[in-house]
Design a protein around this motif. Structure first.
Motif, PDB file in Angstrom:
ATOM      1  N   UNK A   1       2.417  -7.400  -2.708  1.00  0.00           N
ATOM      2  CA  UNK A   1       1.084  -7.852  -2.159  1.00  0.00           C
ATOM      3  C   UNK A   1       0.944  -9.404  -2.321  1.00  0.00           C
ATOM      4  N   UNK A   2       1.427  -9.972  -3.669  1.00  0.00           N
ATOM      5  CA  UNK A   2       1.357 -11.223  -4.112  1.00  0.00           C
ATOM      6  C   UNK A   2       2.306 -12.108  -2.869  1.00  0.00           C
ATOM      7  N   UNK A   3       3.320 -11.627  -2.537  1.00  0.00           N
ATOM      8  CA  UNK A   3       4.220 -12.380  -1.595  1.00  0.00           C
ATOM      9  C   UNK A   3       3.556 -12.298  -0.282  1.00  0.00           C
ATOM     10  N   UNK A   4       2.907 -11.304  -0.024  1.00  0.00           N
ATOM     11  CA  UNK A   4       2.468 -10.901   1.228  1.00  0.00           C
ATOM     12  C   UNK A   4       1.087 -12.095   1.480  1.00  0.00           C
ATOM     13  N   UNK A   5       0.412 -11.894   0.354  1.00  0.00           N
ATOM     14  CA  UNK A   5      -0.955 -13.024   0.341  1.00  0.00           C
ATOM     15  C   UNK A   5      -0.335 -14.294   0.500  1.00  0.00           C
ATOM     16  N   UNK A   6       0.929 -14.617  -0.138  1.00  0.00           N
ATOM     17  CA  UNK A   6       1.289 -16.231  -0.112  1.00  0.00           C
ATOM     18  C   UNK A   6       1.726 -16.521   1.222  1.00  0.00           C
ATOM     19  N   UNK A   7       2.079 -15.537   1.925  1.00  0.00           N
ATOM     20  CA  UNK A   7       2.688 -15.723   3.188  1.00  0.00           C
ATOM     21  C   UNK A   7       1.548 -16.143   4.090  1.00  0.00           C
ATOM     22  N   UNK A   8       0.629 -15.367   4.036  1.00  0.00           N
ATOM     23  CA  UNK A   8      -0.803 -15.513   4.917  1.00  0.00           C
ATOM     24  C   UNK A   8      -1.442 -16.752   4.626  1.00  0.00           C
ATOM     25  N   UNK A   9      -1.471 -17.150   3.353  1.00  0.00           N
ATOM     26  CA  UNK A   9      -1.983 -18.425   2.953  1.00  0.00           C
ATOM     27  C   UNK A   9      -1.280 -19.410   3.774  1.00  0.00           C
ATOM     28  N   UNK A  10      -0.047 -19.435   3.641  1.00  0.00           N
ATOM     29  CA  UNK A  10       0.806 -20.459   4.193  1.00  0.00           C
ATOM     30  C   UNK A  10       0.643 -20.575   5.743  1.00  0.00           C
TER      31      UNK A  10
ATOM     32  N   UNK B   1       0.823  -1.286  -0.040  1.00  0.00           N
ATOM     33  CA  UNK B   1       0.187  -0.036  -0.059  1.00  0.00           C
ATOM     34  C   UNK B   1       0.948   1.336  -0.116  1.00  0.00           C
ATOM     35  N   UNK B   2       1.929   1.224   0.932  1.00  0.00           N
ATOM     36  CA  UNK B   2       2.829   2.219   0.765  1.00  0.00           C
ATOM     37  C   UNK B   2       3.550   2.627  -0.608  1.00  0.00           C
ATOM     38  N   UNK B   3       3.770   1.402  -1.246  1.00  0.00           N
ATOM     39  CA  UNK B   3       4.300   1.625  -2.672  1.00  0.00           C
ATOM     40  C   UNK B   3       3.335   2.276  -3.265  1.00  0.00           C
ATOM     41  N   UNK B   4       2.319   1.944  -3.560  1.00  0.00           N
ATOM     42  CA  UNK B   4       1.043   2.711  -4.339  1.00  0.00           C
ATOM     43  C   UNK B   4       1.064   3.869  -3.915  1.00  0.00           C
ATOM     44  N   UNK B   5       0.986   4.539  -2.703  1.00  0.00           N
ATOM     45  CA  UNK B   5       0.813   5.998  -2.267  1.00  0.00           C
ATOM     46  C   UNK B   5       2.165   6.632  -2.859  1.00  0.00           C
ATOM     47  N   UNK B   6       3.501   6.185  -2.845  1.00  0.00           N
ATOM     48  CA  UNK B   6       4.587   6.722  -3.343  1.00  0.00           C
ATOM     49  C   UNK B   6       4.340   6.841  -4.820  1.00  0.00           C
ATOM     50  N   UNK B   7       3.777   5.830  -5.642  1.00  0.00           N
ATOM     51  CA  UNK B   7       3.713   5.954  -6.972  1.00  0.00           C
ATOM     52  C   UNK B   7       2.592   6.866  -7.127  1.00  0.00           C
TER      53      UNK B   7
END
Length: 332
Positions: A267-276, A145-151
């Motif tokens: 975001x993809x890797x964060x979601x992957x971590x939470x699923x794991x 989310x922070x990266x999106x805000x910076x962009x």
């Protein structure tokens, strides 16, 4: 899989050998690299990183080899963000062009040491506490989310560098010379020992990278739990960063969608971590302390394909849009 001690020893010998060669062959003589030199050595370091992945795959198995390639691409892409900070820091300290190469080289060496500490701590936490995946996953989603805000921030806003806590502390404790003294770290003025701006900017670059390690280390732990692979991917991604800095220094302002691409990867890797984490859940107040079954987890080939695809789309789109805007500006 347990990685043998010999593999760690060989990795350290290779990393130290490359850094030693880099310092004595390139950084020893102060100069600002040409575009050709930067492009040549960037290509060489990419080949070395790919060769390391092949060796890992052939000797330790392609499961770890695939994890390395996914991790290296992730760390390399996240390291691009470091270059923006390096530009800001070096510009703020008004470092002479001829010493910038050594600044980045020393800063990256410090960053490798700091990252190794983080990696070992992270691996120990994951080994003992599986709930760490939840923390890493949520943190990466927040970072996305922070990266999106910076962009989304206005391109007309100029980023300003401010001393971090460590650099500010150094300034308060030690007297600093008003100007650079070549690439010397210390100088004597009126019989009193001073540190130079060169030392300050090296510390600033190295400690700034530590802040990025807080983002990138959890990201790669979303792809592999093996500390050896995490460090190898980080090492080979960082070591070529100095040459890459001089290669794309003039292109960085054209990578206008980079932050969005990095956000998509995090975001993809964060979601992957939470699923794991849910699949291996042991927290009592979540599902009664029982793991969730049947949750889809992205494989390493899928993760690698996604990361590479996002980087290609982000880069191509950025360059095309930048060129279009430049052409419009010329017509206006």
């Amino acid at each position: 899989m347990h990685v043998p001690l010999l593999a760690w020893i060989i990795l350290f010998v290779v990393v130290i050998g490359i850094l030693t060669f880099d310092f004595f062959a390139h950084v020893r003589k102060d100069h600002f690299p040409s575009l050709k030199e930067a492009a040549t050595w960037t290509a060489i370091y990419i080949v070395i990183a790919l060769a390391a992945g092949l060796v890992i795959g052939l000797t330790l198995g392609w499961d770890l080899g695939g994890q390395y390639f996914a991790g290296w691409v992730t760390e390399w892409s996240l390291s691009l963000d470091n270059l923006f900070v390096f530009v800001i820091v070096i510009s703020a300290f008004k470092a002479p062009r001829e010493v910038q190469q050594k600044i980045i080289a020393v800063g990256i060496t410090l960053a490798l040491v700091f990252r190794l500490i983080f990696i070992l701590l992270g691996a120990a936490l994951i080994e003992q506490f599986s709930w760490t995946f939840y923390i890493f996953g949520v943190f990466l989603l927040f970072t996305a989310v922070q990266q999106i805000r910076e962009g989304s921030a206005s391109s007309e806003e100029e980023a300003e560098y401010k001393d971090n806590v460590f650099v500010a502390w150094v300034r308060r404790i030690f007297p600093v010379t008003p100007d650079y003294v070549g690439h010397q770290y210390f100088a004597t003025i009126d019989g009193k020992r001073h540190i130079t701006p060169f030392l300050l900017v090296v510390v600033a670059v190295g400690s700034a990278d530590v802040m990025f390690a807080v983002d990138s280390i959890p990201a790669i732990f979303g792809l592999t739990n093996e500390a050896f692979i995490v460090f190898a991917a980080n090492a080979f991604a960082l070591m070529g960063l100095r040459q890459l800095y001089f290669l794309i220094e003039g292109l960085m302002e054209r990578l206008i969608f980079l932050h969005y691409g990095l956000a998509a990867i995090l975001a993809f890797i964060g979601g992957k971590l939470i699923i794991h984490a849910l699949s291996t859940n042991e927290i009592p107040f979540i599902n009664g302390g029982q793991p969730f079954t049947g949750l889809p987890e992205a494989t390493i080939p899928v993760s690698l394909g996604y990361i590479v695809g996002v980087l290609i789309i982000t880069t191509v789109t950025s360059l095309l849009v930048s060129r279009h805007r430049a052409n419009q500006g010329h017509r206006d």
